[in-house]
Design a protein around this motif. Structure first.
Motif, PDB file in Angstrom:
ATOM      1  N   GLU A  78       0.816  -1.216   0.000  1.00 41.72           N
ATOM      2  CA  GLU A  78       0.000   0.000   0.000  1.00 41.72           C
ATOM      3  C   GLU A  78       0.856   1.275   0.000  1.00 41.72           C
ATOM      4  OE1 GLU A  78       0.368  -2.122   2.431  1.00 41.72           O
ATOM      5  OE2 GLU A  78       0.756  -1.063   4.310  1.00 41.72           O
ATOM      6  N   ARG A  79       2.136   1.164   0.371  1.00 40.69           N
ATOM      7  CA  ARG A  79       3.018   2.334   0.374  1.00 40.69           C
ATOM      8  C   ARG A  79       3.607   2.612  -1.016  1.00 40.69           C
ATOM      9  NH1 ARG A  79       5.282   3.975   5.058  1.00 40.69           N
ATOM     10  NH2 ARG A  79       6.001   5.636   3.680  1.00 40.69           N
ATOM     11  N   GLY A  80       3.515   1.642  -1.914  1.00 39.31           N
ATOM     12  CA  GLY A  80       3.899   1.872  -3.318  1.00 39.31           C
ATOM     13  C   GLY A  80       5.375   2.144  -3.561  1.00 39.31           C
ATOM     14  N   LEU A  81       6.250   1.703  -2.655  1.00 42.02           N
ATOM     15  CA  LEU A  81       7.679   1.991  -2.860  1.00 42.02           C
ATOM     16  C   LEU A  81       8.277   1.176  -4.006  1.00 42.02           C
ATOM     17  CD1 LEU A  81       9.369   2.494   0.642  1.00 42.02           C
ATOM     18  CD2 LEU A  81       8.383   4.184  -0.898  1.00 42.02           C
ATOM     19  N   HIS A  82       7.656   0.016  -4.292  1.00 46.83           N
ATOM     20  CA  HIS A  82       8.043  -0.744  -5.491  1.00 46.83           C
ATOM     21  C   HIS A  82       6.711  -1.117  -6.154  1.00 46.83           C
ATOM     22  CE1 HIS A  82      10.510  -4.132  -7.540  1.00 46.83           C
ATOM     23  NE2 HIS A  82      10.704  -2.988  -8.140  1.00 46.83           N
ATOM     24  N   PRO A  83       6.152  -0.188  -6.925  1.00 50.58           N
ATOM     25  CA  PRO A  83       4.744  -0.277  -7.325  1.00 50.58           C
ATOM     26  C   PRO A  83       4.424  -1.504  -8.177  1.00 50.58           C
ATOM     27  CG  PRO A  83       5.875   1.524  -8.458  1.00 50.58           C
ATOM     28  CD  PRO A  83       6.840   0.983  -7.464  1.00 50.58           C
ATOM     29  N   ASP A  84       3.154  -1.910  -8.130  1.00 50.17           N
ATOM     30  CA  ASP A  84       2.705  -3.086  -8.882  1.00 50.17           C
ATOM     31  C   ASP A  84       2.406  -2.767 -10.338  1.00 50.17           C
ATOM     32  OD1 ASP A  84       2.880  -4.914  -6.880  1.00 50.17           O
ATOM     33  OD2 ASP A  84       0.881  -4.456  -6.081  1.00 50.17           O
ATOM     34  N   ASP A  85       1.924  -1.555 -10.597  1.00 47.77           N
ATOM     35  CA  ASP A  85       1.589  -1.171 -11.969  1.00 47.77           C
ATOM     36  C   ASP A  85       2.822  -1.383 -12.862  1.00 47.77           C
ATOM     37  OD1 ASP A  85       0.445   0.463 -14.204  1.00 47.77           O
ATOM     38  OD2 ASP A  85       2.099   1.770 -13.590  1.00 47.77           O
ATOM     39  N   PRO A  86       2.675  -2.140 -13.964  1.00 46.20           N
ATOM     40  CA  PRO A  86       3.856  -2.527 -14.754  1.00 46.20           C
ATOM     41  C   PRO A  86       4.723  -1.366 -15.229  1.00 46.20           C
ATOM     42  CG  PRO A  86       1.919  -3.742 -15.501  1.00 46.20           C
ATOM     43  CD  PRO A  86       1.432  -2.747 -14.494  1.00 46.20           C
ATOM     44  N   LYS A  87       4.099  -0.275 -15.665  1.00 51.54           N
ATOM     45  CA  LYS A  87       4.923   0.828 -16.182  1.00 51.54           C
ATOM     46  C   LYS A  87       5.661   1.543 -15.049  1.00 51.54           C
ATOM     47  CE  LYS A  87       2.373   1.397 -20.408  1.00 51.54           C
ATOM     48  NZ  LYS A  87       1.175   1.951 -21.021  1.00 51.54           N
ATOM     49  N   SER A  88       4.939   1.747 -13.947  1.00 50.67           N
ATOM     50  CA  SER A  88       5.593   2.404 -12.803  1.00 50.67           C
ATOM     51  C   SER A  88       6.731   1.539 -12.293  1.00 50.67           C
ATOM     52  CB  SER A  88       4.604   2.637 -11.656  1.00 50.67           C
ATOM     53  OG  SER A  88       3.478   3.319 -12.128  1.00 50.67           O
ATOM     54  N   ARG A  89       6.467   0.224 -12.196  1.00 52.81           N
ATOM     55  CA  ARG A  89       7.514  -0.669 -11.684  1.00 52.81           C
ATOM     56  C   ARG A  89       8.715  -0.683 -12.621  1.00 52.81           C
ATOM     57  NH1 ARG A  89       7.888  -6.159  -8.474  1.00 52.81           N
ATOM     58  NH2 ARG A  89       6.367  -5.071  -7.248  1.00 52.81           N
ATOM     59  N   ALA A  90       8.461  -0.698 -13.934  1.00 52.41           N
ATOM     60  CA  ALA A  90       9.579  -0.710 -14.895  1.00 52.41           C
ATOM     61  C   ALA A  90      10.424   0.561 -14.757  1.00 52.41           C
ATOM     62  CB  ALA A  90       9.036  -0.858 -16.313  1.00 52.41           C
ATOM     63  N   THR A  91       9.760   1.682 -14.501  1.00 54.35           N
ATOM     64  CA  THR A  91      10.516   2.935 -14.352  1.00 54.35           C
ATOM     65  C   THR A  91      11.372   2.891 -13.086  1.00 54.35           C
ATOM     66  OG1 THR A  91       8.746   4.109 -15.486  1.00 54.35           O
ATOM     67  CG2 THR A  91      10.302   5.451 -14.249  1.00 54.35           C
ATOM     68  N   VAL A  92      10.784   2.380 -11.997  1.00 54.48           N
ATOM     69  CA  VAL A  92      11.559   2.238 -10.750  1.00 54.48           C
ATOM     70  C   VAL A  92      12.752   1.306 -10.997  1.00 54.48           C
ATOM     71  CG1 VAL A  92      11.502   1.325  -8.384  1.00 54.48           C
ATOM     72  CG2 VAL A  92       9.609   2.745  -9.226  1.00 54.48           C
ATOM     73  N   ASP A  93      12.485   0.169 -11.661  1.00 56.98           N
ATOM     74  CA  ASP A  93      13.560  -0.803 -11.917  1.00 56.98           C
ATOM     75  C   ASP A  93      14.641  -0.218 -12.827  1.00 56.98           C
ATOM     76  OD1 ASP A  93      12.331  -2.640 -10.317  1.00 56.98           O
ATOM     77  OD2 ASP A  93      11.432  -3.790 -11.951  1.00 56.98           O
ATOM     78  N   GLN A  94      14.198   0.570 -13.795  1.00 56.41           N
ATOM     79  CA  GLN A  94      15.175   1.215 -14.690  1.00 56.41           C
ATOM     80  C   GLN A  94      16.206   1.985 -13.873  1.00 56.41           C
ATOM     81  OE1 GLN A  94      13.905   4.002 -18.060  1.00 56.41           O
ATOM     82  NE2 GLN A  94      14.510   5.445 -16.469  1.00 56.41           N
ATOM     83  N   TRP A  95      15.737   2.805 -12.913  1.00 54.54           N
ATOM     84  CA  TRP A  95      16.670   3.618 -12.126  1.00 54.54           C
ATOM     85  C   TRP A  95      17.453   2.768 -11.131  1.00 54.54           C
ATOM     86  CZ3 TRP A  95      18.212   8.005 -13.957  1.00 54.54           C
ATOM     87  CH2 TRP A  95      17.364   8.746 -14.783  1.00 54.54           C
ATOM     88  N   LEU A  96      16.827   1.699 -10.644  1.00 57.83           N
ATOM     89  CA  LEU A  96      17.561   0.795  -9.736  1.00 57.83           C
ATOM     90  C   LEU A  96      18.745   0.161 -10.467  1.00 57.83           C
ATOM     91  CD1 LEU A  96      14.763  -1.224  -7.839  1.00 57.83           C
ATOM     92  CD2 LEU A  96      16.265   0.520  -6.866  1.00 57.83           C
ATOM     93  N   TYR A  97      18.493  -0.349 -11.668  1.00 56.78           N
ATOM     94  CA  TYR A  97      19.583  -0.990 -12.423  1.00 56.78           C
ATOM     95  C   TYR A  97      20.646   0.035 -12.816  1.00 56.78           C
ATOM     96  CZ  TYR A  97      16.729  -5.227 -12.840  1.00 56.78           C
ATOM     97  OH  TYR A  97      16.003  -6.362 -12.562  1.00 56.78           O
TER      98      TYR A  97
END
Ligand SMILES: N[C@@H](CCC(=O)N[C@@H](CS)C(=O)NCC(=O)O)C(=O)O
Length: 211
Positions: A78-97
């Motif tokens: 519910e805090r959305g720090l690693h969001p479930d929505d595929p596009k949001s998650r991909a953007t988070v992962d992009q910056w993580l990598y």
């Protein structure tokens, strides 16, 4: 949950900060890296890399700081720090990598040469490495500056990517890394560092640095 930690480590800092942000209690176990605790059989049985951080949740053991943070974030979706929505998650992962592969190593090498080497009595900076890594850091920070244009947080909302990126900056003052020409980066890091979770996670680092 137990976190095997070292207070000088940017990789451990980002995990402490995310746990605090999520209100997840961690039992912190300080690993004496210089004393070789990370090379004990007991430690290597948890992480054969001999590196911190390591998280232990009952009989589940996980290492690699960004994977640990994604796991912690999944405990409080519910805090959305690693969001479930595929596009949001991909953007988070992009910056993580990107942080793991590009910005992080360059910043770490520069901090090691300019600051940590002397602190740990490991000799003088290698000017060749300093020059090469400063060039890399300048190039990567220009990318981050663009990424943060018109945004409070790198992926739109606060995420594990902000914590991963921010921990890379922990020795910036001591390593002579200036943000003067990077207003978006400077405002973003100030915003992140103003959070209580970050202040609490950073407190042992301040002590270590004598700040
Ligand atoms: N990619 C790993 C890096 C972990 C890492 O390099 N940890 C360092 C401290 S910053 C360490 O434990 N070094 C001990 C050693 O290599 O002997 C992560 O993100 O967790």
């Amino acid at each position: 949950m137990r976190l095997y930690n070292a207070n000088f480590s940017p990789n451990a800092l980002r995990v402490r900060a995310v746990a605090l942000e999520l209100g997840i209690d961690l039992e912190i176990i300080e690993v004496d890296i210089r004393g070789g605790d990370n090379r004990s059989d007991e430690f290597l049985s948890m992480n054969p890399n001999g590196k911190v951080p390591v998280l232990v949740d009952d009989d589940f053991v996980i290492w690699e700081s960004r994977a640990i943070n994604s796991y912690l974030a999944s405990k409080k979706p519910e805090r959305g720090l690693h969001p479930d929505d595929p596009k949001s998650r991909a953007t988070v992962d992009q910056w993580l990598y990107w942080q793991a592969i590009h910005l992080g190593p360059a910043m770490q090498k520069l901090s090691f040469e300019r600051f940590l080497k002397a602190k740990f009595g490991m000799g003088d900076p290698d000017q060749g490495v300093v020059e090469a890594e400063q060039k890399n850091v300048d190039q990567f920070l220009a990318v981050l500056e663009i990424g943060l244009a018109d945004k409070d947080w790198i992926a739109g909302d606060l995420s594990v990517a902000d914590f991963a990126l921010a921990s890379t900056f922990m020795y910036r003052a001591q390593s002579d890394i200036s943000l003067d020409d990077l207003p978006n980066v400077a405002a973003w890091i100030e915003r992140l560092e103003a959070r209580q979770s970050w202040k609490d996670a950073f407190a042992p680092v301040r002590k270590l640095l004598g700040l």
